[in-house]
Motif scaffolding. Sequence first.
Motif, PDB file in Angstrom:
ATOM      1  N   LEU A  12       0.821  -1.200   0.000  1.00 49.19           N
ATOM      2  CA  LEU A  12       0.000   0.000   0.000  1.00 49.19           C
ATOM      3  C   LEU A  12       0.860   1.258   0.000  1.00 49.19           C
ATOM      4  O   LEU A  12       0.564   2.236  -0.666  1.00 49.19           O
ATOM      5  N   THR A  13       1.946   1.219   0.723  1.00 43.00           N
ATOM      6  CA  THR A  13       2.799   2.405   0.810  1.00 43.00           C
ATOM      7  C   THR A  13       3.788   2.507  -0.340  1.00 43.00           C
ATOM      8  O   THR A  13       4.686   3.351  -0.298  1.00 43.00           O
ATOM      9  N   ASP A  14       3.615   1.682  -1.377  1.00 45.62           N
ATOM     10  CA  ASP A  14       4.348   1.912  -2.619  1.00 45.62           C
ATOM     11  C   ASP A  14       3.981   3.287  -3.167  1.00 45.62           C
ATOM     12  O   ASP A  14       4.761   3.914  -3.866  1.00 45.62           O
ATOM     13  N   VAL A  15       2.778   3.725  -2.865  1.00 50.89           N
ATOM     14  CA  VAL A  15       2.317   5.032  -3.331  1.00 50.89           C
ATOM     15  C   VAL A  15       2.850   6.078  -2.367  1.00 50.89           C
ATOM     16  O   VAL A  15       2.506   6.076  -1.177  1.00 50.89           O
ATOM     17  N   ARG A  16       3.717   6.940  -2.871  1.00 51.69           N
ATOM     18  CA  ARG A  16       4.279   7.986  -2.030  1.00 51.69           C
ATOM     19  C   ARG A  16       3.162   8.848  -1.472  1.00 51.69           C
ATOM     20  O   ARG A  16       2.228   9.201  -2.168  1.00 51.69           O
ATOM     21  N   GLY A  17       3.282   9.173  -0.193  1.00 47.57           N
ATOM     22  CA  GLY A  17       2.257   9.985   0.451  1.00 47.57           C
ATOM     23  C   GLY A  17       1.285   9.180   1.283  1.00 47.57           C
ATOM     24  O   GLY A  17       0.439   9.753   1.959  1.00 47.57           O
ATOM     25  N   LEU A  18       1.371   7.854   1.243  1.00 47.28           N
ATOM     26  CA  LEU A  18       0.527   7.016   2.094  1.00 47.28           C
ATOM     27  C   LEU A  18       1.383   6.392   3.187  1.00 47.28           C
ATOM     28  O   LEU A  18       2.501   5.941   2.936  1.00 47.28           O
ATOM     29  N   ALA A  19       0.864   6.377   4.399  1.00 45.91           N
ATOM     30  CA  ALA A  19       1.524   5.727   5.533  1.00 45.91           C
ATOM     31  C   ALA A  19       0.473   4.894   6.256  1.00 45.91           C
ATOM     32  O   ALA A  19      -0.721   5.186   6.183  1.00 45.91           O
ATOM     33  N   VAL A  20       0.918   3.860   6.957  1.00 44.99           N
ATOM     34  CA  VAL A  20       0.002   2.944   7.634  1.00 44.99           C
ATOM     35  C   VAL A  20       0.446   2.767   9.075  1.00 44.99           C
ATOM     36  O   VAL A  20       1.633   2.607   9.356  1.00 44.99           O
ATOM     37  N   GLY A  21      -0.507   2.794   9.991  1.00 47.60           N
ATOM     38  CA  GLY A  21      -0.223   2.530  11.398  1.00 47.60           C
ATOM     39  C   GLY A  21      -1.278   1.617  11.981  1.00 47.60           C
ATOM     40  O   GLY A  21      -2.398   1.543  11.477  1.00 47.60           O
ATOM     41  N   HIS A  22      -0.911   0.917  13.046  1.00 42.89           N
ATOM     42  CA  HIS A  22      -1.825  -0.035  13.690  1.00 42.89           C
ATOM     43  C   HIS A  22      -1.847   0.186  15.194  1.00 42.89           C
ATOM     44  O   HIS A  22      -0.839   0.565  15.786  1.00 42.89           O
ATOM     45  N   TRP A  23      -2.990  -0.074  15.790  1.00 37.74           N
ATOM     46  CA  TRP A  23      -3.129  -0.174  17.238  1.00 37.74           C
ATOM     47  C   TRP A  23      -3.770  -1.520  17.516  1.00 37.74           C
ATOM     48  O   TRP A  23      -4.734  -1.897  16.852  1.00 37.74           O
ATOM     49  N   THR A  24      -3.215  -2.242  18.476  1.00 33.76           N
ATOM     50  CA  THR A  24      -3.720  -3.565  18.807  1.00 33.76           C
ATOM     51  C   THR A  24      -3.841  -3.723  20.312  1.00 33.76           C
ATOM     52  O   THR A  24      -2.950  -3.309  21.050  1.00 33.76           O
ATOM     53  N   ASP A  25      -4.944  -4.320  20.742  1.00 31.81           N
ATOM     54  CA  ASP A  25      -5.068  -4.765  22.125  1.00 31.81           C
ATOM     55  C   ASP A  25      -5.031  -6.284  22.073  1.00 31.81           C
ATOM     56  O   ASP A  25      -6.012  -6.931  21.700  1.00 31.81           O
TER      57      ASP A  25
END
Length: 190
Positions: A12-25
């Motif tokens: 997904l972050t191959d596209v410059r300008g996209l970042a991904v984050g996660h929160w997990t319990d």
Amino acid sequence: MRASDVDRRGTLTDVRGLAVGHWTDERAATGCTVVLCDGDGAVAGVDVRGAAPGTRETDLLDPVNAVQRVHGVVIGGGSAFGLDAAGGVMRWLEAHGRGVEVGPLRVPIVPAAVLFDLPVGRPDVRPDAAAGEAALGAVVGALEEAAPYGGAQRRLQAPLGFEVDVGHASGDHAVVRLLVLRAVDPRRVG
């Protein structure tokens, strides 16, 4: 987005300008994933299916509507309760001056969709606004670099499926697709 803005690694972050984050319990077996868009946002679309979809702001993605770009996208657990995670992302984006200009302020556009995971783990714990902000604090490069929902995904009786495609349209534009699926184990239905 232009095809020249794509790194072509298949994430997904191959596209410059996209970042991904996660929160997990981990103990509650739930979490949320945030896709953050740089600058003025990104053009987005959605196809929501299922007998009881849980969504927020996805109607804005219809091309006939006035809003043309999103500043983030949230996918989370917690059923309808998990939609609160988008509020935390909006709060963070507003504090950073991002969003649609409306008079003296900015309104971030953050569509969200949730999956039904209440019967798994602890149903009283689900993503909220603080979880959305925490996911932004854990932004990583590619979706594959950190498992969505972390170890919680492994405990689901019917696991979540995440699929990412990066393609090209009209030679000049890149298209990225994030598919999220909460599969149902047919042995547990009925």
